[in-house]
Motif scaffolding. Sequence first.
Motif, PDB file in Angstrom:
ATOM      1  N   LYS A   2      17.765  -4.932  -2.738  1.00  0.00           N
ATOM      2  CA  LYS A   2      17.034  -5.929  -1.956  1.00  0.00           C
ATOM      3  C   LYS A   2      15.709  -6.263  -2.615  1.00  0.00           C
ATOM      4  O   LYS A   2      14.991  -5.393  -3.077  1.00  0.00           O
ATOM      5  N   ASP A   3      15.398  -7.545  -2.616  1.00  0.00           N
ATOM      6  CA  ASP A   3      14.128  -8.002  -3.173  1.00  0.00           C
ATOM      7  C   ASP A   3      13.201  -8.353  -2.007  1.00  0.00           C
ATOM      8  O   ASP A   3      13.323  -9.408  -1.400  1.00  0.00           O
ATOM      9  N   PHE A   4      12.308  -7.446  -1.698  1.00  0.00           N
ATOM     10  CA  PHE A   4      11.380  -7.629  -0.584  1.00  0.00           C
ATOM     11  C   PHE A   4       9.977  -7.938  -1.094  1.00  0.00           C
ATOM     12  O   PHE A   4       8.988  -7.698  -0.417  1.00  0.00           O
ATOM     13  N   SER A   5       9.896  -8.531  -2.279  1.00  0.00           N
ATOM     14  CA  SER A   5       8.599  -8.751  -2.930  1.00  0.00           C
ATOM     15  C   SER A   5       7.697  -9.707  -2.148  1.00  0.00           C
ATOM     16  O   SER A   5       6.485  -9.725  -2.363  1.00  0.00           O
ATOM     17  N   LYS A   6       8.266 -10.496  -1.233  1.00  0.00           N
ATOM     18  CA  LYS A   6       7.443 -11.407  -0.417  1.00  0.00           C
ATOM     19  C   LYS A   6       6.571 -10.633   0.578  1.00  0.00           C
ATOM     20  O   LYS A   6       5.568 -11.162   1.050  1.00  0.00           O
ATOM     21  N   GLU A   7       6.949  -9.404   0.884  1.00  0.00           N
ATOM     22  CA  GLU A   7       6.196  -8.589   1.841  1.00  0.00           C
ATOM     23  C   GLU A   7       5.102  -7.748   1.173  1.00  0.00           C
ATOM     24  O   GLU A   7       4.368  -7.055   1.853  1.00  0.00           O
ATOM     25  N   LEU A   8       5.005  -7.800  -0.128  1.00  0.00           N
ATOM     26  CA  LEU A   8       4.038  -6.980  -0.847  1.00  0.00           C
ATOM     27  C   LEU A   8       2.673  -7.644  -0.897  1.00  0.00           C
ATOM     28  O   LEU A   8       2.571  -8.866  -0.972  1.00  0.00           O
ATOM     29  N   SER A   9       1.642  -6.821  -0.854  1.00  0.00           N
ATOM     30  CA  SER A   9       0.286  -7.330  -1.047  1.00  0.00           C
ATOM     31  C   SER A   9      -0.329  -6.567  -2.220  1.00  0.00           C
ATOM     32  O   SER A   9       0.090  -5.466  -2.549  1.00  0.00           O
ATOM     33  N   VAL A  32      -0.118  -2.169  -5.667  1.00  0.00           N
ATOM     34  CA  VAL A  32       0.760  -2.928  -4.780  1.00  0.00           C
ATOM     35  C   VAL A  32       0.916  -2.131  -3.483  1.00  0.00           C
ATOM     36  O   VAL A  32       1.091  -0.918  -3.496  1.00  0.00           O
ATOM     37  N   LEU A  33       0.800  -2.816  -2.359  1.00  0.00           N
ATOM     38  CA  LEU A  33       0.884  -2.205  -1.037  1.00  0.00           C
ATOM     39  C   LEU A  33       2.022  -2.844  -0.253  1.00  0.00           C
ATOM     40  O   LEU A  33       2.226  -4.065  -0.317  1.00  0.00           O
ATOM     41  N   TRP A  34       2.737  -2.021   0.518  1.00  0.00           N
ATOM     42  CA  TRP A  34       3.833  -2.535   1.346  1.00  0.00           C
ATOM     43  C   TRP A  34       3.844  -1.781   2.664  1.00  0.00           C
ATOM     44  O   TRP A  34       3.910  -0.559   2.692  1.00  0.00           O
ATOM     45  N   LEU A  51      10.598   6.210   4.765  1.00  0.00           N
ATOM     46  CA  LEU A  51       9.425   6.956   5.234  1.00  0.00           C
ATOM     47  C   LEU A  51       9.547   8.452   4.953  1.00  0.00           C
ATOM     48  O   LEU A  51       8.556   9.107   4.619  1.00  0.00           O
ATOM     49  N   THR A  52      10.746   9.007   5.067  1.00  0.00           N
ATOM     50  CA  THR A  52      10.900  10.447   4.839  1.00  0.00           C
ATOM     51  C   THR A  52      10.923  10.780   3.349  1.00  0.00           C
ATOM     52  O   THR A  52      10.290  11.730   2.914  1.00  0.00           O
ATOM     53  N   LYS A  53      11.652   9.990   2.548  1.00  0.00           N
ATOM     54  CA  LYS A  53      11.783  10.315   1.125  1.00  0.00           C
ATOM     55  C   LYS A  53      10.521   9.994   0.322  1.00  0.00           C
ATOM     56  O   LYS A  53      10.259  10.628  -0.695  1.00  0.00           O
ATOM     57  N   LEU A  54       9.748   9.009   0.765  1.00  0.00           N
ATOM     58  CA  LEU A  54       8.549   8.608   0.017  1.00  0.00           C
ATOM     59  C   LEU A  54       7.270   8.941   0.777  1.00  0.00           C
ATOM     60  O   LEU A  54       6.250   8.275   0.611  1.00  0.00           O
ATOM     61  N   LYS A  55       7.310   9.983   1.603  1.00  0.00           N
ATOM     62  CA  LYS A  55       6.152  10.311   2.446  1.00  0.00           C
ATOM     63  C   LYS A  55       4.903  10.650   1.634  1.00  0.00           C
ATOM     64  O   LYS A  55       3.792  10.447   2.101  1.00  0.00           O
ATOM     65  N   ASN A  56       5.082  11.157   0.407  1.00  0.00           N
ATOM     66  CA  ASN A  56       3.918  11.498  -0.421  1.00  0.00           C
ATOM     67  C   ASN A  56       3.204  10.267  -0.958  1.00  0.00           C
ATOM     68  O   ASN A  56       2.062  10.352  -1.390  1.00  0.00           O
ATOM     69  N   ARG A  57       3.870   9.137  -0.971  1.00  0.00           N
ATOM     70  CA  ARG A  57       3.275   7.904  -1.486  1.00  0.00           C
ATOM     71  C   ARG A  57       2.802   6.976  -0.360  1.00  0.00           C
ATOM     72  O   ARG A  57       2.318   5.895  -0.632  1.00  0.00           O
ATOM     73  N   ILE A  58       2.975   7.386   0.876  1.00  0.00           N
ATOM     74  CA  ILE A  58       2.601   6.540   2.020  1.00  0.00           C
ATOM     75  C   ILE A  58       1.299   7.067   2.608  1.00  0.00           C
ATOM     76  O   ILE A  58       1.172   8.261   2.897  1.00  0.00           O
ATOM     77  N   ASN A  59       0.334   6.157   2.805  1.00  0.00           N
ATOM     78  CA  ASN A  59      -0.968   6.582   3.328  1.00  0.00           C
ATOM     79  C   ASN A  59      -0.931   6.685   4.858  1.00  0.00           C
ATOM     80  O   ASN A  59       0.098   6.457   5.494  1.00  0.00           O
ATOM     81  N   ALA A  60      -2.066   7.007   5.463  1.00  0.00           N
ATOM     82  CA  ALA A  60      -2.146   7.240   6.909  1.00  0.00           C
ATOM     83  C   ALA A  60      -1.844   5.987   7.723  1.00  0.00           C
ATOM     84  O   ALA A  60      -1.350   6.074   8.849  1.00  0.00           O
ATOM     85  N   GLU A  61      -2.119   4.803   7.156  1.00  0.00           N
ATOM     86  CA  GLU A  61      -1.855   3.552   7.885  1.00  0.00           C
ATOM     87  C   GLU A  61      -0.389   3.125   7.792  1.00  0.00           C
ATOM     88  O   GLU A  61       0.006   2.153   8.416  1.00  0.00           O
ATOM     89  N   GLY A  62       0.405   3.811   6.988  1.00  0.00           N
ATOM     90  CA  GLY A  62       1.819   3.482   6.856  1.00  0.00           C
ATOM     91  C   GLY A  62       2.134   2.557   5.695  1.00  0.00           C
ATOM     92  O   GLY A  62       3.216   1.965   5.656  1.00  0.00           O
ATOM     93  N   GLU A  87      12.401  -0.619  -7.418  1.00  0.00           N
ATOM     94  CA  GLU A  87      13.223   0.481  -7.914  1.00  0.00           C
ATOM     95  C   GLU A  87      13.008   1.749  -7.088  1.00  0.00           C
ATOM     96  O   GLU A  87      13.964   2.453  -6.738  1.00  0.00           O
ATOM     97  N   LEU A  88      11.759   2.034  -6.753  1.00  0.00           N
ATOM     98  CA  LEU A  88      11.414   3.216  -5.972  1.00  0.00           C
ATOM     99  C   LEU A  88      12.071   3.181  -4.596  1.00  0.00           C
ATOM    100  O   LEU A  88      12.669   4.158  -4.146  1.00  0.00           O
ATOM    101  N   VAL A  89      11.983   2.025  -3.937  1.00  0.00           N
ATOM    102  CA  VAL A  89      12.550   1.888  -2.590  1.00  0.00           C
ATOM    103  C   VAL A  89      14.073   1.948  -2.642  1.00  0.00           C
ATOM    104  O   VAL A  89      14.706   2.589  -1.797  1.00  0.00           O
TER     105      VAL A  89
END
Length: 130
Positions: A2-9, A32-34, A51-62, A87-89
């Motif tokens: 999936k290409d969700f690049s429109k949701e990235l800031s 890049v933030l998502w 959220l579970t597999k990438l929890k180390n890369r997700i900040n407190a705001e989600g 690729e990560l997602v």
Amino acid sequence: MKDFSKELSFKTSRSSGAGGQNVNKVETSVTVLWFVAGSEFFNEHQKELILTKLKNRINAEGYLFLTVSESRTQLMNKNKAIDKMIELVNKALIVPKKRVVTKPSKGQKQKRLDTKKKISEKKENRKFKF
């Protein structure tokens, strides 16, 4: 994929490393933030996996974030950051198959025992006999 690049800031900052005097003036590093929970491209189960597999890369705001400063230009870093994020997602969404527990066959057991016997005999023959 999936290409969700429109949701990235994106955020930019000054990058370290190669670039000479240019590195002190130009913001080439790209972060890049998502916002995972607010995504419209994924269902709730997929979001939970991310959220579970990438929890180390997700900040407190989600926000899932990734910083790239490999290149000397902002545009190239931005493109690399998008590619790496996708690729990560996508890797996080892969669910490994469950292993089916099996027993060794009679042939495998017999082969193992025969090999052990041969090795034992070989070592026994090495002993000095009177």
